[in-house]
Design a protein around this motif. Structure first.
Motif, short mmCIF file in Angstrom:
data_model
loop_
_atom_site.label_atom_id
_atom_site.label_comp_id
_atom_site.label_asym_id
_atom_site.label_seq_id
_atom_site.Cartn_x
_atom_site.Cartn_y
_atom_site.Cartn_z
N THR A 57 5.66 20.39 59.90
CA THR A 57 6.42 21.61 60.36
C THR A 57 7.29 21.36 61.53
O THR A 57 8.05 22.02 61.88
N LEU A 58 6.97 19.89 62.44
CA LEU A 58 7.68 20.32 63.72
C LEU A 58 9.02 19.10 62.90
O LEU A 58 10.51 19.34 63.57
N LEU A 59 9.06 17.97 61.95
CA LEU A 59 10.18 17.35 61.60
C LEU A 59 11.02 19.16 60.65
O LEU A 59 12.42 18.47 61.20
N ARG A 60 10.74 19.63 60.10
CA ARG A 60 11.49 20.97 59.72
C ARG A 60 11.85 21.50 61.09
O ARG A 60 13.41 21.51 60.74
N SER A 61 10.98 22.21 61.78
CA SER A 61 11.78 22.79 63.17
C SER A 61 12.45 21.61 63.72
O SER A 61 13.87 22.10 63.46
N LEU A 62 12.85 20.36 63.20
CA LEU A 62 13.82 19.33 64.65
C LEU A 62 14.85 19.82 63.62
O LEU A 62 15.61 19.46 64.06
N LEU A 63 14.64 19.19 62.32
CA LEU A 63 15.92 19.69 61.56
C LEU A 63 16.80 20.98 61.48
O LEU A 63 18.13 20.49 61.62
N HIS A 64 15.98 21.98 61.38
CA HIS A 64 16.74 22.84 62.19
C HIS A 64 17.79 23.02 63.33
O HIS A 64 18.57 23.60 63.54
N ALA A 65 17.08 22.40 64.11
CA ALA A 65 17.73 22.63 65.93
C ALA A 65 19.03 21.87 65.56
O ALA A 65 19.96 21.82 66.65
N LEU A 66 18.80 20.48 65.07
CA LEU A 66 19.70 19.76 64.77
C LEU A 66 21.17 20.22 64.11
O LEU A 66 22.08 19.26 64.40
N GLN A 67 20.71 20.95 63.45
CA GLN A 67 21.76 21.82 62.64
C GLN A 67 22.73 23.29 63.55
O GLN A 67 23.26 23.74 63.17
N GLY A 68 21.78 23.16 64.49
CA GLY A 68 22.40 24.48 65.65
C GLY A 68 21.21 25.73 65.15
O GLY A 68 22.17 26.67 65.64
N VAL A 69 21.03 25.25 64.52
CA VAL A 69 20.01 26.65 64.62
C VAL A 69 18.59 26.68 64.50
O VAL A 69 17.43 25.63 64.78
N ASN A 70 17.77 28.13 65.39
CA ASN A 70 16.97 28.03 65.69
C ASN A 70 15.09 28.38 65.04
O ASN A 70 16.27 28.57 63.64
N SER A 71 14.45 28.05 65.45
CA SER A 71 13.33 27.47 64.02
C SER A 71 12.71 27.98 65.04
O SER A 71 12.24 28.16 66.31
N ALA A 72 10.81 27.87 64.30
CA ALA A 72 9.68 28.28 64.62
C ALA A 72 9.46 27.93 65.91
O ALA A 72 8.86 28.07 67.73
N CYS A 73 9.35 26.45 66.98
CA CYS A 73 9.42 25.71 67.52
C CYS A 73 10.35 25.84 68.44
O CYS A 73 10.21 26.04 69.40
N PHE A 74 11.58 26.25 68.01
CA PHE A 74 12.63 25.59 69.23
C PHE A 74 13.88 26.52 69.62
O PHE A 74 14.10 26.93 68.34
N ARG A 75 14.44 26.30 70.26
CA ARG A 75 15.26 28.34 70.47
C ARG A 75 16.10 27.23 71.56
O ARG A 75 15.80 26.55 72.17
#
Length: 703
Positions: A57-75
């Motif tokens: 889950t953390l990896l998916r959230s990080l990869l979303h954030a690296l694309q500039g997209v907000n995820s469940a873990c990171f805003r």
């Protein structure tokens, strides 16, 4: 949470706990997380216990954030301009350290994306190099997205979650894979933000500076960007050097043009170099050579009567390829990338520019020397304006003497033009090229009160395009000043020669009538001899000075300067050097001929001596006329009273006064000559001073 029981039995002997469930402290069962746990997720409301955060889950959230997209873990926090962890998630300390480093890449990505988008929106259509930079940065972002896509593909699927620990992507592996892109992104963001206010060559210089880094990956990215950014600049350089055209709609090229400048001033004022726009990979001498090359192309096209647009017809009827045709176009292909498009060597740019500039400038110099006969016209100026054609000058002095002796307001240009044409036809000047003789004319200055024709008379030489670039109006004024000085010097020399001729004829007349004069008027004969003797002594003294000055100017100054000009023009490789050599030629003549401001004292004393010399010539003519009239009167009327005794005494007194004034001025001139600064021509000047004051003759007389 508490670890699950190994036996599967509940506390107190109850039912055993299922393997896929865990029990909290209150005895509630929850789904057992799969894989390693790196933190917890606090459910809203606080009713349910914290859920364990899996690595997947953390990896998916990080990869979303690296694309500039907000995820469940990171805003993304707009105020802090960075990604932050959602408060409902609590990460372990090791996981937080890695996440913080990885999120730095996401922050940089957001900054780069924002900078690129704002640049395209703000400067679209306003800067070619900014557009090229933005497009190149977008290409780098595409490469970055490809890396993220590969990493996303490595994420374990739900069916493979059990095998994630064996070969899939982990947080540490993700950080290892992103270390290179992170350093590259740092350089790109620094580059993008530094180039926001820049344009043209300044922008290219910044990109070139960023490409000089030690990191191989970052250097490769910056080199790729640099090739894209300099492509418009190189296209401008190629169009300028090959066709003389400025394809610069937004003012980014380091060559600037002023459209308000007339065509006559194309070479001197129309084009200039904007030093701030010169990119760092071009030296200033090389940039000036690029400016000179394009200026030469335009000069050939616009000022040389439409020559060299495609080909130029030579004097022999053949054709010469224009400076931007055939071989030069091949030379300028070096402005483009090599065949595979992966390498551009700025070291080769200098050789390309040098070769193209050499061919164009050599063509222009050859055209000026051969087609437009620059050397022949300069020889004509030397022969006529600098009085190098001796027989022509003497003939003109003889023919125009009567007219120039009148008041300046009583003479007209067309009369003197006829006398000039007559002098040409009667001397070797008639063999000059027809184009040279057609340019020769007369110019009269605006007369002042009391001036004679001698004071306002100047020769003129008509200059047209493209010769006006070398023989500028300022240069022609220098020729006029030199002509006025040399003309006055030759006038004095001519007057002294005429005085010698008159006195020689008079001496013969006196010798034939010597006995009659001795018998009829011995006192008058003695007065005549003394007066003529004083005239001869003063004339010889003046002639000695004038002859030495004239010899110094004509031989040591003019001939030496002309020899240097010829050598300089033979070695000139562009039109600027031709102009500079000609200007040095005129400056050398002015400095050595006492026409420069630093020799003003010498010129003032010399002008006064020449004025006294002309006054002596007039007085000498009056003396000779009086003596001749007296001799004729005595011979024709032997019994008449003796005439002219008083007039001869007055003439002798005037001669004495002129001689004293001449000596006084000469004694002022000599120290002024000796006080001239030591320069290259000073040895000739010292020799002149030695000849004028041989054995310190005038200093001894002064003592």
């Amino acid at each position: 949470g508490a670890p699950s029981q190994s036996s599967g039995a509940a506390p107190g002997g109850g039912k055993p706990t299922p393997k896929h469930m865990v029990m909290d402290k209150l005895g509630h069962l929850h789904a057992k997380p799969v894989g390693s746990s790196l933190g917890f997720h606090i459910v809203a409301g606080g009713v349910s216990p914290p859920a364990m955060l899996t690595e997947e889950t953390l990896l998916r959230s990080l990869l979303h954030a690296l694309q500039g997209v907000n995820s469940a873990c990171f805003r993304y926090n707009e105020e802090k301009r960075c990604f932050v962890v959602d408060p409902s998630y609590i990460l372990s300390r090791p996981a937080w350290h890695l996440v913080r480093h990885i999120l730095t890449l996401g922050d940089l990505h957001k900054r780069l994306l924002a900078s690129t988008n704002s640049t395209l929106e703000a400067d679209s259509g306003k800067s070619l190099l900014q557009q090229a930079l933005s497009e190149s940065l977008r290409d780098q972002l595409r490469e970055y997205y490809k890396v993220l896509a590969l990493l996303i593909a490595k994420l374990p699927q739900e069916a493979d979650e059990k095998d994630a620990s064996t070969g899939g992507l982990t947080l540490r592996r993700l950080w290892t894979c992103l270390m290179g892109p992170l350093e590259r992104m740092r350089v790109l963001v620094t580059l993008a933000e530094a180039c926001v206010p820049l344009r043209g060559g300044a922008l290219a210089s910044t990109v070139h500076g960023c490409s000089r880094v030690g990191d191989a990956l970052a250097q490769e990215s910056c080199d790729t960007i640099l090739r894209r950014v300099v492509a418009p600049l190189l296209a401008m350089m190629r169009a300028w050097m090959s066709e003389g055209e400025l394809h610069d709609p937004y003012g980014e090229f380091f060559v600037c043009a002023d459209a308000s400048v007339p065509l006559e001033d194309l070479w001197t004022h129309m084009y200039c170099l904007d030093v701030e726009m010169v990119p760092s990979f071009l030296s200033l001498p090389l940039a000036r050579k690029i400016l000179l090359t394009g200026k030469s192309v335009n000069f050939i096209r616009l000022c040389c009567q439409g020559d060299a647009t495609n080909s130029t017809q030579t004097a022999g009827g053949g054709t010469f390829a224009g400076p931007f045709e055939h071989r030069q176009s091949e030379d300028l292909q070096g402005f483009q990338m090599d065949a595979d498009g992966k390498e551009f060597r700025f070291a080769d740019l200098s050789a390309v520019v040098e070769q193209a500039a050499s061919r164009t400038n050599k063509r222009l110099v050859s055209m000026m020397m051969e087609r437009f006969a620059l050397m022949d016209h300069c020889k004509a100026l030397r022969s006529f304006m600098l009085l190098g054609q001796g027989d022509f000058v003497e003939c003109l002095l003889d023919i125009a003497e009567e007219d120039l002796s009148r008041k300046a307001s009583d003479i007209y240009r067309h009369q003197l033009q006829g006398l000039l044409d007559m002098s040409v036809r009667q001397t070797n000047a008639q063999f000059c090229p027809p184009d040279v003789l057609a340019r020769l004319g007369v110019k009269l200055l605006r007369p002042s009160e009391g001036e004679k024709g001698w004071d306002v008379f100047l020769l003129d030489y008509a200059i047209n395009s493209p010769l006006h670039v070398v023989f500028t109006p300022e240069a022609m004024k220098q020729y006029d000043r030199a002509f006025a000085f040399l003309w006055r010097l030759r006038r004095v020399s001519h007057g002294l020669a005429k005085s010698w001729s008159e006195q020689t004829a008079l001496q013969r007349q006196l010798a034939s009538c010597g006995r009659r004069l001795s018998h009829r008027a011995p006192e008058l004969r003695l007065e005549m001899r003394q007066t003529l003797h004083k005239c001869a002594c003063l004339r010889n003294e003046i002639h000695h000075l004038v002859q030495n000055i004239q010899s110094y100017v004509m031989c040591e100054v003019l001939e030496t300067s002309w020899s240097k000009l010829q050598r300089g023009w033979n070695n000139s490789i562009d039109l600027d050097e031709v102009i500079a050599e000609h200007q040095r030629y005129l400056t050398s003549i002015e400095d050595s001929s006492f026409l420069s401001p630093k020799a003003e004292e010498v010129l003032s004393h010399l002008s006064e001596i020449l004025r006294l010399s002309l006054e002596f010539c007039e007085t000498h003519e009056q003396v000779c006329s009086s003596v001749s009239d007296a001799v004729e009167a005595i011979v024709s009327e032997p019994d008449a009273p003796v005439p002219f005794a008083r007039s001869l005494a007055e003439a002798r007194a005037k001669i004495d006064k002129l001689g004293a004034s001449f000596s006084a001025q000469l004694q002022k001139l000599l120290p002024a000559l000796e006080a001239q600064p030591v320069e290259q021509h000073n040895s000739d000047l010292r020799f002149l001073t030695c000849r004028l004051n041989f054995n310190d003759y005038y200093y001894k007389n002064l003592k």
